[in-house]
Design an enzyme around this catalytic site. Structure first.
Site, PDB file in Angstrom:
ATOM      1  CE1 TYR A  36      39.236  49.026  49.850  1.00  0.00           C
ATOM      2  CE2 TYR A  36      37.300  50.018  50.846  1.00  0.00           C
ATOM      3  CZ  TYR A  36      37.929  48.929  50.272  1.00  0.00           C
ATOM      4  OH  TYR A  36      37.258  47.742  50.130  1.00  0.00           O
ATOM      5  NE  ARG A  67      43.735  33.782  60.048  1.00  0.00           N
ATOM      6  CZ  ARG A  67      43.276  32.540  59.901  1.00  0.00           C
ATOM      7  NH1 ARG A  67      42.108  32.205  60.444  1.00  0.00           N
ATOM      8  NH2 ARG A  67      43.959  31.635  59.234  1.00  0.00           N
ATOM      9  N   GLY A  68      45.427  39.812  58.114  1.00  0.00           N
ATOM     10  CA  GLY A  68      46.153  40.346  56.981  1.00  0.00           C
ATOM     11  C   GLY A  68      45.574  39.989  55.630  1.00  0.00           C
ATOM     12  CB  VAL A  69      42.425  38.267  54.560  1.00  0.00           C
ATOM     13  CG1 VAL A  69      41.769  37.906  53.230  1.00  0.00           C
ATOM     14  CG2 VAL A  69      42.662  37.013  55.401  1.00  0.00           C
ATOM     15  CB  VAL A 100      37.922  40.124  54.920  1.00  0.00           C
ATOM     16  CG1 VAL A 100      38.587  39.123  55.871  1.00  0.00           C
ATOM     17  CG2 VAL A 100      38.958  40.750  54.000  1.00  0.00           C
ATOM     18  CB  THR A 125      47.131  43.960  54.289  1.00  0.00           C
ATOM     19  OG1 THR A 125      46.515  44.821  55.246  1.00  0.00           O
ATOM     20  CG2 THR A 125      48.476  44.543  53.881  1.00  0.00           C
ATOM     21  CB  SER A 177      30.969  49.303  51.795  1.00  0.00           C
ATOM     22  OG  SER A 177      32.137  48.563  52.106  1.00  0.00           O
ATOM     23  CG  PHE A 192      32.605  50.161  39.697  1.00  0.00           C
ATOM     24  CD1 PHE A 192      33.660  49.626  40.413  1.00  0.00           C
ATOM     25  CD2 PHE A 192      32.563  51.540  39.517  1.00  0.00           C
ATOM     26  CE1 PHE A 192      34.659  50.442  40.922  1.00  0.00           C
ATOM     27  CE2 PHE A 192      33.576  52.355  40.002  1.00  0.00           C
ATOM     28  CZ  PHE A 192      34.613  51.810  40.710  1.00  0.00           C
TER      29      PHE A 192
END
Length: 417
Positions: free
Chosen positions: A130, A98-100, A91, A102, A125, A417
């Site tokens: 998470y 700003r809820g990106v 993000v 989620t 990371s 990955f």
């Protein structure tokens, strides 16, 4: 809140091929900004599965991304289970709070469910992010800096029967991949490498060697067959007392203990070096029991693969259990509510069934704990000791913890990955 950002919500959509460069530039910036080597960037572009990658847009600006590779993951019992390998999550710093993230996690897990993949997995990371989306730390790895002058090796019988030879890493790729493929079914957490993924281990940009040599490869052979390999670099150094170089291990796989010991002994004995740096190794790696002094190896534990059960029933069906189990799990899953409720799990070493039930619950836990315990590397009893699993029927915790454990090799993620 005073620190919340304002403005219209970014548009979230499936990434198009012509948008990849823009999205990837945002990802690189989010991770600090140093540019990657062209060969690495091109490999990730080739591996990108368009249709499984999302991007968030504020006008023409990419402000978020989240992808999902299509993997097959080994689970206890040896089955190869479809799993979404969550990757390239970012993000933009300008669009935090700003809820990106989620919205991307919400859309992604809905997609994974629609694809019929019972698991989602990732490397984190920032692990704190998470857990709220249901991911639990399921595998760990060992890093070590081995003082090869003071930590000797005691190798098993048959080690001297293994021949070693240098090989060009690219020329030896097929032989190495054949060894890897034989090992995949025997260890939970390993990924079956699809086309293109074999090239990941050959990435060798000079800008990332840190003064070390180009990638080198040694094959272990017996009777004309390749039974193991090691990829590594050597970083020369000289101090007041003479040569003091490092061997930096990239990968080591072997089909039997003697082959593995031959490769480790070779790495310990490389001229002009005194340290072997090994990162991302299995927690039960055999070298730890060959060395004369483990304290000279400075082993350190680190989290690796995070697992999220997208479909509780299908995921628990897919693995086997090392002891007979018949237990009702009361599962909480606020982010994927289709998993919430009671599930009866019955199974043993031959197979399992997990179905919804109205019977009284024996254990209560969230989907995060199920993810942590799923591959057998984290005990339900340990999670209960932390207050994250509640026993509702006496004896159920011991029964389930034994069954979920792994009698074979410890779960391990061989590469990121």
């Amino acid at each position: 809140m005073a620190n919340e950002q304002t403005g219209p919500a970014p548009e979230l959509r499936v990434l198009r091929p012509d948008e990849w460069d823009t999205s990837y530039a945002n990802l690189v910036r989010a991770f600090g900004g140093p540019p990657e080597a062209d060969e690495e960037r091109e490999l990730w572009r080739e591996l990108t599965e368009f249709g499984r990658f999302l991007a968030a847009w504020d006008g023409d600006a990419c402000v978020g991304s989240a992808g999902a590779f299509s993997f097959r993951l080994t689970v206890p019992g040896g089955a190869s289970v479809p799993a979404a390998g969550v990757t390239m999550v970012s993000v933009a710093a300008t669009h935090r709070r700003r809820g990106v993230l989620t919205s991307m996690m919400r859309r992604q897990l809905d997609d994974v469910r629609s694809w019929g993949e019972p698991l989602a997995v990732l490397t984190a990371s920032e692990p704190a992010i998470y857990g709220r989306f249901g991911y639990g730390a399921a595998t760990f790895q060992t890093n070590a800096e081995i003082d090869t002058r003071r930590a000797g090796l005691s190798v098993p019988a048959g080690t001297d029967d293994v021949g070693l030879r240098y090989a060009d890493p690219a020329d030896a790729l097929d032989a190495c991949e054949a060894v890897y493929a034989q090992l995949v079914p025997g260890r939970p957490g390993m990924l079956a490498r699809g086309p293109g993924w074999e090239r990941l281990g050959l990435l060798d940009p000079e800008s990332e060697r840190g003064g070390a040599s180009p990638l080198q490869c040694v094959l272990a052979e017996r009777g004309g067959e390749t039974v193991g390999y090691a990829r590594f670099r050597v970083k020369p150094s000289w101090g007041p007392g003479g040569p003091d170089g490092e061997v930096i291990l990239s990968a080591l796989e072997a089909l039997d203990p003697a082959a593995g010991a031959a490769l480790w002994r070779f790495l310990f004995d490389i001229d002009l070096t005194s340290t072997l740096v090994a990162r991302g190794r299995p927690v039960d790696d055999g070298w730890q029991y060959l060395v004369s002094d483990i304290r000279r190896c400075r082993p350190a534990l680190r989290d690796a693969l995070y697992v999220r059960l997208v479909d509780v029933g299908a995921a628990l069906d897919a693995r086997t259990y090392q002891a007979p189990v018949d237990v009702v799990l009361d599962v909480e899953d606020a982010f994927c509510p289709w998993n919430t409720g009671r599930w009866r799990l019955t199974g043993d070493v031959k197979g399992a069934s997990c179905e919804r039930t109205q019977d009284a619950a024996d254990l209560a836990l969230s989907v995060r704990e199920l993810g942590a315990a799923y591959l057998g590397g984290v005990g339900l009893s340990a999670l209960a000791a932390a207050g994250r699993v509640r026993e509702l029927r006496r004896g159920a915790l011991a029964e389930a913890s034994l069954a979920f454990g792994n009698a074979g090799a410890a779960p391990w993620l061989p590469h990121g990955f």
